[in-house]
Design a protein around this motif. Structure first.
Motif, PDB file in Angstrom:
ATOM      1  N   GLU A   1      16.037  -9.120   6.154  1.00 21.38           N
ATOM      2  CA  GLU A   1      16.128 -10.430   6.788  1.00 21.38           C
ATOM      3  C   GLU A   1      17.497 -11.054   6.523  1.00 21.38           C
ATOM      4  O   GLU A   1      18.046 -10.912   5.417  1.00 21.38           O
ATOM      5  N   PRO A   2      18.071 -11.751   7.509  1.00 24.09           N
ATOM      6  CA  PRO A   2      19.400 -12.359   7.314  1.00 24.09           C
ATOM      7  C   PRO A   2      19.380 -13.420   6.226  1.00 24.09           C
ATOM      8  O   PRO A   2      18.497 -14.280   6.197  1.00 24.09           O
ATOM      9  N   GLY A   3      20.337 -13.321   5.338  1.00 27.59           N
ATOM     10  CA  GLY A   3      20.478 -14.312   4.278  1.00 27.59           C
ATOM     11  C   GLY A   3      19.622 -14.056   3.056  1.00 27.59           C
ATOM     12  O   GLY A   3      19.730 -14.813   2.076  1.00 27.59           O
ATOM     13  N   SER A   4      18.796 -13.022   3.057  1.00 29.85           N
ATOM     14  CA  SER A   4      17.900 -12.806   1.917  1.00 29.85           C
ATOM     15  C   SER A   4      18.656 -12.389   0.653  1.00 29.85           C
ATOM     16  O   SER A   4      18.287 -12.778  -0.452  1.00 29.85           O
ATOM     17  N   VAL A   5      19.722 -11.595   0.813  1.00 29.69           N
ATOM     18  CA  VAL A   5      20.502 -11.171  -0.355  1.00 29.69           C
ATOM     19  C   VAL A   5      21.222 -12.360  -0.973  1.00 29.69           C
ATOM     20  O   VAL A   5      21.260 -12.514  -2.205  1.00 29.69           O
ATOM     21  N   GLU A   6      21.774 -13.232  -0.136  1.00 32.52           N
ATOM     22  CA  GLU A   6      22.463 -14.412  -0.651  1.00 32.52           C
ATOM     23  C   GLU A   6      21.485 -15.336  -1.382  1.00 32.52           C
ATOM     24  O   GLU A   6      21.820 -15.911  -2.432  1.00 32.52           O
ATOM     25  N   VAL A   7      20.277 -15.480  -0.838  1.00 31.18           N
ATOM     26  CA  VAL A   7      19.269 -16.312  -1.493  1.00 31.18           C
ATOM     27  C   VAL A   7      18.888 -15.727  -2.844  1.00 31.18           C
ATOM     28  O   VAL A   7      18.709 -16.459  -3.830  1.00 31.18           O
ATOM     29  N   ALA A   8      18.781 -14.405  -2.935  1.00 30.54           N
ATOM     30  CA  ALA A   8      18.436 -13.764  -4.200  1.00 30.54           C
ATOM     31  C   ALA A   8      19.503 -14.014  -5.259  1.00 30.54           C
ATOM     32  O   ALA A   8      19.182 -14.159  -6.455  1.00 30.54           O
ATOM     33  N   ARG A   9      20.767 -14.085  -4.836  1.00 25.18           N
ATOM     34  CA  ARG A   9      21.841 -14.340  -5.785  1.00 25.18           C
ATOM     35  C   ARG A   9      21.870 -15.815  -6.210  1.00 25.18           C
ATOM     36  O   ARG A   9      22.051 -16.133  -7.383  1.00 25.18           O
ATOM     37  N   LYS A  10      21.679 -16.705  -5.240  1.00 26.98           N
ATOM     38  CA  LYS A  10      21.792 -18.132  -5.529  1.00 26.98           C
ATOM     39  C   LYS A  10      20.521 -18.712  -6.146  1.00 26.98           C
ATOM     40  O   LYS A  10      20.582 -19.577  -7.017  1.00 26.98           O
ATOM     41  N   SER A  11      19.371 -18.262  -5.658  1.00 30.77           N
ATOM     42  CA  SER A  11      18.100 -18.806  -6.125  1.00 30.77           C
ATOM     43  C   SER A  11      17.086 -17.671  -6.271  1.00 30.77           C
ATOM     44  O   SER A  11      16.300 -17.425  -5.358  1.00 30.77           O
ATOM     45  N   PRO A  12      17.079 -16.988  -7.410  1.00 25.78           N
ATOM     46  CA  PRO A  12      16.131 -15.885  -7.608  1.00 25.78           C
ATOM     47  C   PRO A  12      14.673 -16.323  -7.519  1.00 25.78           C
ATOM     48  O   PRO A  12      13.819 -15.532  -7.095  1.00 25.78           O
ATOM     49  N   VAL A  13      14.385 -17.561  -7.896  1.00 27.21           N
ATOM     50  CA  VAL A  13      13.001 -18.044  -7.839  1.00 27.21           C
ATOM     51  C   VAL A  13      12.516 -18.098  -6.389  1.00 27.21           C
ATOM     52  O   VAL A  13      11.404 -17.654  -6.069  1.00 27.21           O
ATOM     53  N   ALA A  14      13.349 -18.645  -5.496  1.00 29.48           N
ATOM     54  CA  ALA A  14      12.979 -18.695  -4.080  1.00 29.48           C
ATOM     55  C   ALA A  14      12.820 -17.293  -3.509  1.00 29.48           C
ATOM     56  O   ALA A  14      11.891 -17.022  -2.728  1.00 29.48           O
ATOM     57  N   SER A  15      13.710 -16.377  -3.903  1.00 32.41           N
ATOM     58  CA  SER A  15      13.618 -15.002  -3.421  1.00 32.41           C
ATOM     59  C   SER A  15      12.338 -14.343  -3.923  1.00 32.41           C
ATOM     60  O   SER A  15      11.669 -13.613  -3.181  1.00 32.41           O
ATOM     61  N   TRP A  16      11.984 -14.597  -5.183  1.00 37.22           N
ATOM     62  CA  TRP A  16      10.757 -14.018  -5.738  1.00 37.22           C
ATOM     63  C   TRP A  16       9.525 -14.559  -5.016  1.00 37.22           C
ATOM     64  O   TRP A  16       8.591 -13.804  -4.717  1.00 37.22           O
ATOM     65  N   LEU A  17       9.515 -15.854  -4.718  1.00 34.95           N
ATOM     66  CA  LEU A  17       8.390 -16.438  -3.980  1.00 34.95           C
ATOM     67  C   LEU A  17       8.263 -15.811  -2.590  1.00 34.95           C
ATOM     68  O   LEU A  17       7.150 -15.527  -2.122  1.00 34.95           O
ATOM     69  N   CYS A  18       9.391 -15.597  -1.928  1.00 31.93           N
ATOM     70  CA  CYS A  18       9.357 -14.937  -0.613  1.00 31.93           C
ATOM     71  C   CYS A  18       8.803 -13.522  -0.730  1.00 31.93           C
ATOM     72  O   CYS A  18       8.018 -13.082   0.118  1.00 31.93           O
ATOM     73  N   ALA A  19       9.199 -12.817  -1.785  1.00 32.10           N
ATOM     74  CA  ALA A  19       8.693 -11.457  -1.986  1.00 32.10           C
ATOM     75  C   ALA A  19       7.187 -11.458  -2.224  1.00 32.10           C
ATOM     76  O   ALA A  19       6.463 -10.595  -1.719  1.00 32.10           O
ATOM     77  N   MET A  20       6.699 -12.431  -2.985  1.00 28.78           N
ATOM     78  CA  MET A  20       5.256 -12.518  -3.227  1.00 28.78           C
ATOM     79  C   MET A  20       4.506 -12.840  -1.937  1.00 28.78           C
ATOM     80  O   MET A  20       3.391 -12.340  -1.710  1.00 28.78           O
ATOM     81  N   LEU A  21       5.100 -13.646  -1.080  1.00 28.64           N
ATOM     82  CA  LEU A  21       4.472 -13.923   0.211  1.00 28.64           C
ATOM     83  C   LEU A  21       4.427 -12.669   1.070  1.00 28.64           C
ATOM     84  O   LEU A  21       3.440 -12.408   1.762  1.00 28.64           O
ATOM     85  N   TYR A  22       5.502 -11.885   1.038  1.00 24.68           N
ATOM     86  CA  TYR A  22       5.523 -10.644   1.807  1.00 24.68           C
ATOM     87  C   TYR A  22       4.457  -9.667   1.313  1.00 24.68           C
ATOM     88  O   TYR A  22       3.927  -8.872   2.094  1.00 24.68           O
ATOM     89  N   CYS A  23       4.145  -9.715   0.033  1.00 26.87           N
ATOM     90  CA  CYS A  23       3.175  -8.774  -0.532  1.00 26.87           C
ATOM     91  C   CYS A  23       1.736  -9.285  -0.457  1.00 26.87           C
ATOM     92  O   CYS A  23       0.810  -8.494  -0.263  1.00 26.87           O
ATOM     93  N   PHE A  24       1.545 -10.609  -0.607  1.00 23.44           N
ATOM     94  CA  PHE A  24       0.184 -11.137  -0.775  1.00 23.44           C
ATOM     95  C   PHE A  24      -0.177 -12.230   0.225  1.00 23.44           C
ATOM     96  O   PHE A  24      -1.159 -12.932   0.033  1.00 23.44           O
ATOM     97  N   ALA A  25       0.593 -12.377   1.296  1.00 20.44           N
ATOM     98  CA  ALA A  25       0.316 -13.452   2.257  1.00 20.44           C
ATOM     99  C   ALA A  25      -1.056 -13.297   2.901  1.00 20.44           C
ATOM    100  O   ALA A  25      -1.740 -14.288   3.180  1.00 20.44           O
ATOM    101  N   SER A  26      -1.476 -12.071   3.148  1.00 26.37           N
ATOM    102  CA  SER A  26      -2.771 -11.855   3.801  1.00 26.37           C
ATOM    103  C   SER A  26      -3.914 -12.358   2.936  1.00 26.37           C
ATOM    104  O   SER A  26      -4.874 -12.961   3.444  1.00 26.37           O
ATOM    105  N   TYR A  27      -3.830 -12.139   1.626  1.00 26.38           N
ATOM    106  CA  TYR A  27      -4.875 -12.630   0.727  1.00 26.38           C
ATOM    107  C   TYR A  27      -4.861 -14.151   0.660  1.00 26.38           C
ATOM    108  O   TYR A  27      -5.922 -14.799   0.635  1.00 26.38           O
ATOM    109  N   ILE A  28      -3.668 -14.739   0.632  1.00 23.22           N
ATOM    110  CA  ILE A  28      -3.550 -16.190   0.543  1.00 23.22           C
ATOM    111  C   ILE A  28      -4.137 -16.857   1.781  1.00 23.22           C
ATOM    112  O   ILE A  28      -4.942 -17.795   1.685  1.00 23.22           O
ATOM    113  N   LEU A  29      -3.754 -16.368   2.960  1.00 23.74           N
ATOM    114  CA  LEU A  29      -4.262 -16.961   4.201  1.00 23.74           C
ATOM    115  C   LEU A  29      -5.766 -16.778   4.337  1.00 23.74           C
ATOM    116  O   LEU A  29      -6.485 -17.691   4.765  1.00 23.74           O
ATOM    117  N   ALA A  30      -6.268 -15.592   4.001  1.00 23.75           N
ATOM    118  CA  ALA A  30      -7.708 -15.341   4.118  1.00 23.75           C
ATOM    119  C   ALA A  30      -8.495 -16.242   3.177  1.00 23.75           C
ATOM    120  O   ALA A  30      -9.555 -16.780   3.551  1.00 23.75           O
TER     121      ALA A  30
END
Length: 294
Positions: free
Chosen positions: A40-69
């Protein structure tokens, strides 16, 4: 001979359905999901500037289906985060893909032959999640066929449905990527798979759940591997969908989607005369002075 073939298929399906997804299949699911996040565009820059935001995005990519359900079924959206082994595994994959020295881990998993294997393993998890979502909704709403389809659909394509919210975490807003408006192949397949599993759960489809899981997984894995190998974003359903939409909704046959997404050619811009520009600037200056005077 046919009976023996059916029995063999049933036995294989039963054995396949009993295989657990953790850790091998889940590992592949997390790797491919976070790999797509890095694309995704800008994801590497976000990981460098804000690792917490990048980690949250990664958790959404992995577990979004469980959260929504869980949200749709009235549960707590944080329930799945009690499984420490899954969270630790996904977090480790996120760190290796974004911060491994010399980008070695990313280069290994992005290598096409390795990626094809991981993509195939990921579809095993997707099929299981769709079936589990429909089964869970069936226990909560025995005759709610639409609810079963929705929960199965969400379980299979949760990350795509929550992508706009994930973009906000990365500081990016792309409303044209709304998955409801422009469905990708996994999203469409999740919807069709949810319908099939709902029919099976309602005993309207003369096939066992294990056999359906096996056949649907085989179809998803084969199709996704072919599309990934060809670097294609197409869909094998497009021809059938074109005819159905033409018959039911009067949509044009073929090329409608390409024409819809094609951007019109920019109109030629007439050169602006420097003299005219100076006159317009002078007129604008006079208007501002008159407004100040008023």
């Amino acid at each position: 001979m046919d009976v023996l073939g059916v029995l063999n298929l049933g036995d294989v399906a039963q054995t396949f359905s009993k295989i657990g997804t953790f850790p091998v299949f889940d590992l592949a699911y997390y790797i491919v999901s976070i790999l797509y996040l890095k694309y995704e565009p800008g994801s590497v820059e976000v990981a460098r500037k804000s690792p917490v935001a990048s980690w949250l995005c990664a958790m959404l990519y992995c577990f979004a289906s469980y959260i929504l359900a869980d949200v749709l079924l009235g549960g707590c959206p944080l329930d799945y985060f009690q499984y420490n082994s899954h969270i630790l595994l996904a977090s480790t994959i996120w760190y290796l893909i974004f911060f491994c020295p010399l980008n070695l881990f990313y280069k290994c998993v992005a290598f096409l032959p390795v990626k094809l294997v991981l993509v195939a393993l990921k579809e095993v998890v997707r099929a299981r999640k769709i079936a589990a979502g429909v089964h869970h909704a069936h226990h909560a709403y025995h005759n709610g066929f639409l609810i079963m389809v929705i929960i199965g659909y969400v379980k299979g394509s949760g990350v795509a449905l929550i992508s706009n919210f994930e973009q906000l975490l990365r500081g990016v807003w792309s409303p044209d990527t709304n998955e409801i408006l422009n469905m990708s192949f996994p999203t469409k397949a999740s919807l069709y798979g949810a319908i099939l599993f709902t029919l099976q759960e309602a005993h309207l489809l003369p096939v066992s759940k294990s056999t359906l899981i096996c056949l649907f997984t085989l179809f998803m894995a084969t199709t996704k591997v072919i599309l990934t190998a060809r670097h294609s974003h197409g869909s094998p359903f497009i021809l059938i969908e074109s005819w159905v939409c033409h018959l039911l909704f009067g949509s044009p046959l073929g090329g409608g989607e390409e024409e819809h997404h094609a951007s019109p050619a920019p109109a030629p811009v007439a050169p602006v005369s420097p003299v005219k520009t100076k006159e317009e600037l002078g007129e604008g200056t006079r208007k501002r002075k008159s407004k100040k005077a008023e």
